[in-house]
Design a protein around this motif. Structure first.
Motif, PDB file in Angstrom:
ATOM      1  N   GLU A  96      99.100 -40.624  33.045  1.00  0.00           N
ATOM      2  CA  GLU A  96      97.880 -40.537  32.537  1.00  0.00           C
ATOM      3  C   GLU A  96      96.739 -41.506  33.157  1.00  0.00           C
ATOM      4  N   HIS A 125      98.706 -33.103  39.235  1.00  0.00           N
ATOM      5  CA  HIS A 125      98.455 -32.388  38.137  1.00  0.00           C
ATOM      6  C   HIS A 125      99.574 -31.147  37.885  1.00  0.00           C
ATOM      7  N   TYR A 149      88.301 -38.611  39.551  1.00  0.00           N
ATOM      8  CA  TYR A 149      88.198 -38.964  38.294  1.00  0.00           C
ATOM      9  C   TYR A 149      89.079 -37.926  37.528  1.00  0.00           C
ATOM     10  N   PRO A 150      90.113 -37.885  37.485  1.00  0.00           N
ATOM     11  CA  PRO A 150      91.242 -36.998  36.592  1.00  0.00           C
ATOM     12  C   PRO A 150      90.683 -37.239  35.213  1.00  0.00           C
ATOM     13  N   ARG A 151      91.065 -36.348  34.236  1.00  0.00           N
ATOM     14  CA  ARG A 151      90.608 -36.481  32.847  1.00  0.00           C
ATOM     15  C   ARG A 151      91.656 -37.635  32.368  1.00  0.00           C
ATOM     16  N   SER A 181      87.606 -39.325  25.556  1.00  0.00           N
ATOM     17  CA  SER A 181      88.416 -38.640  26.513  1.00  0.00           C
ATOM     18  C   SER A 181      87.376 -38.005  27.412  1.00  0.00           C
ATOM     19  N   GLU A 228      86.298 -36.759  31.413  1.00  0.00           N
ATOM     20  CA  GLU A 228      86.489 -35.883  32.548  1.00  0.00           C
ATOM     21  C   GLU A 228      85.417 -35.676  33.194  1.00  0.00           C
ATOM     22  N   ILE A 277      83.126 -33.703  35.187  1.00  0.00           N
ATOM     23  CA  ILE A 277      83.019 -32.338  35.636  1.00  0.00           C
ATOM     24  C   ILE A 277      81.829 -32.161  36.662  1.00  0.00           C
TER      25      ILE A 277
END
Length: 452
Positions: free
Chosen positions: A186, A224, A326-328, A348, A350, A352
């Motif tokens: 993560e 992922h 930048y993954p969540r 959190s 992410e 987008i």
């Protein structure tokens, strides 16, 4: 020499790893582990097929036996199987039913040799005989120590063992890949507030390893999605083919974020959350905003009101984040005063839309509150016209930048004489203002919603 109860084990290391582990970890919680083993020694020459047997031990407890792919320096050979029988009194008693074994019963000074007639693993009851004429009943808890024959030790293992039945082929290296659960990753981000307008962002990734095995110096790739087990097209487990088609993955869910490829060797330790630092962006601009969200619907009634606290948001423009992935993940926000950072909130995160940038919400505050009131609602023609009154109060000792986002569903228009506004999308309008300390301001917005 080995005893159960006070374990002493003599084991031979049959193979050793010739290279670091290559591990592809999926966010779903499974991983593909690959390694090459050399210094092979044949375990036995009395295989049922009259060939050589090689053993690889120390595999993870949760290894998926139907996911194992094996290759060798001479290509595909023979078949393989995996077994796992821990060294325990329960397993030994089951193996010695009808056989003699030495054991020390509690309350006795010396071991005795006796024959196990029957053993009930559910109740722990043992029927045994010391002589041909004498039988007795005891319980597993009353056995202090068992001494199986040394020749039986190779049937017990504290971790899974792979046996490769190679026929008459002699091998120098074995390449092994398998799927194992209990491993995930993560991303984590830290936003350090270092001044009124400047901050830094630290990126990292946290691994969890609950496989029961350490993987020192691993080369790690992060993905992922999830990995699919191969279809069970091979022979039964005791005659499983040594090689078969490669693993397949869920399409559309396995983009490789190269930013998080770790190839310099990482100690992925069992039972620990391992964090790897990746990069830091220094001296970048941010803004701190006190933000509100409100929804006006067709059901709004005259006199309806709502009082709410401001959410504190930190915003970093997308062009300051660079060309990175930048993954969540979890974003923690720290207020840095001197050399002591203080955690002020987390969100959190992410990324987008880079045009929108990074937005992190870190909680609410009563320093800034808003009161939204529907003061008029009428229907001129086919449309519904709502007059919404918004009153903002700043009870802090500093000026506050305030944003108010109004959600309207359906075709609409709006009019405000006193607020700056920006249409975000078909359903959101954002208003902004700067409110001085100890001040209150009231603004009216007329929203006209077109009926379907």
């Amino acid at each position: 020499m080995m005893v159960v109860g006070r374990f002493f084990i003599v084991l031979a290391l049959l193979v050793s790893a010739a290279s670091p582990y290559d591990i592809t970890i999926y966010q779903s919680g499974r991983a593909v582990v690959s390694n090459v083993y050399d210094s092979l020694s044949a375990m036995e020459t009395n295989d049922t097929d009259g060939g050589w047997v090689y053993r690889i031990q120390g595999l993870p407890d949760g290894i998926s036996s139907n996911s194992v792919l094996v290759d060798t320096d001479i290509g595909p050979v023979g078949w393989h199987s995996i077994y796992h029988r821990p060294l325990s009194k329960d397993n030994i008693l089951n193996d010695y039913i009808g056989r003699d074994i030495r054991g020390l019963l509690k309350g006795r000074a010396t071991p005795s040799r006796f024959k196990i007639i029957s053993y009930n693993s559910d109740t722990g009851d043992i029927l045994y005989s010391l002589t041909k004429e004498e039988t007795d009943l005891t319980h597993i808890d009353r056995i202090d120590t068992l001494y199986p024959e040394l020749s039986d030790l190779n049937r017990y293992t504290d971790s899974p063992i792979l046996e490769l039945h190679a026929g008459r082929a002699r091998l120098n290296t074995v390449s092994l890949s398998y799927i194992v659960p209990g491993m995930a990753w993560e991303p984590e981000y830290n936003l350090f507030i270092e001044g009124p307008t400047r901050c830094s962002i630290e990126s990292g990734v946290r691994f969890s390893n609950d496989t029961g095995t350490d993987f020192p110096g691993a080369n790690i790739t992060l993905m992922h999605g999830d990995i699919k087990l191969p279809r069970n097209e091979q022979l039964p487990s005791d005659k499983r083919l040594a090689t078969r088609k490669a693993f397949s993955v869920d399409e559309g869910a396995t983009d490789d974020h190269g930013t998080y490829a770790i190839s310099d060797g990482f100690d992925l330790l069992d039972g620990r959350s391992n964090r790897h630092h990746n990069f830091t962006l220094n001296d970048i601009e941010y803004s701190k905003v006190y933000t509100f969200a409100h929804t006006t619907s067709k059901r709004a009634q005259t006199g309806a009101d709502e009082t709410t606290k401001a959410s504190i948001m930190y915003r970093v423009p997308g062009d300051a984040l660079g060309d990175r992935s930048y993954p969540r993940g979890l974003l923690k926000v720290y207020d840095v005063k001197g050399s002591s950072p203080t955690l002020v909130g987390s969100d959190s995160f992410e990324l987008i839309d880079r045009e929108a940038g990074l937005e992190a919400y870190t909680g609410t505050t009563t320093d800034v509150i808003a009161r939204f009131t529907v003061i008029d609602r009428k229907k001129p023609g086919k449309n519904i016209q709502i007059t919404l009154q918004a009153e903002f109060t700043n009870s802090s000792e500093s000026a506050r930048k305030i944003e108010w986002t109004e959600y309207v569903y359906g075709l609409y228009s709006f009019d405000s004489k006193t607020l700056n506004s920006h249409l975000l999308d078909a359903n959101r309008v954002r208003f902004s203002l700067l409110l001085e300390p100890g001040k209150s301001e009231m603004h009216n917005v007329i929203i006209e919603i077109q009926e379907k």
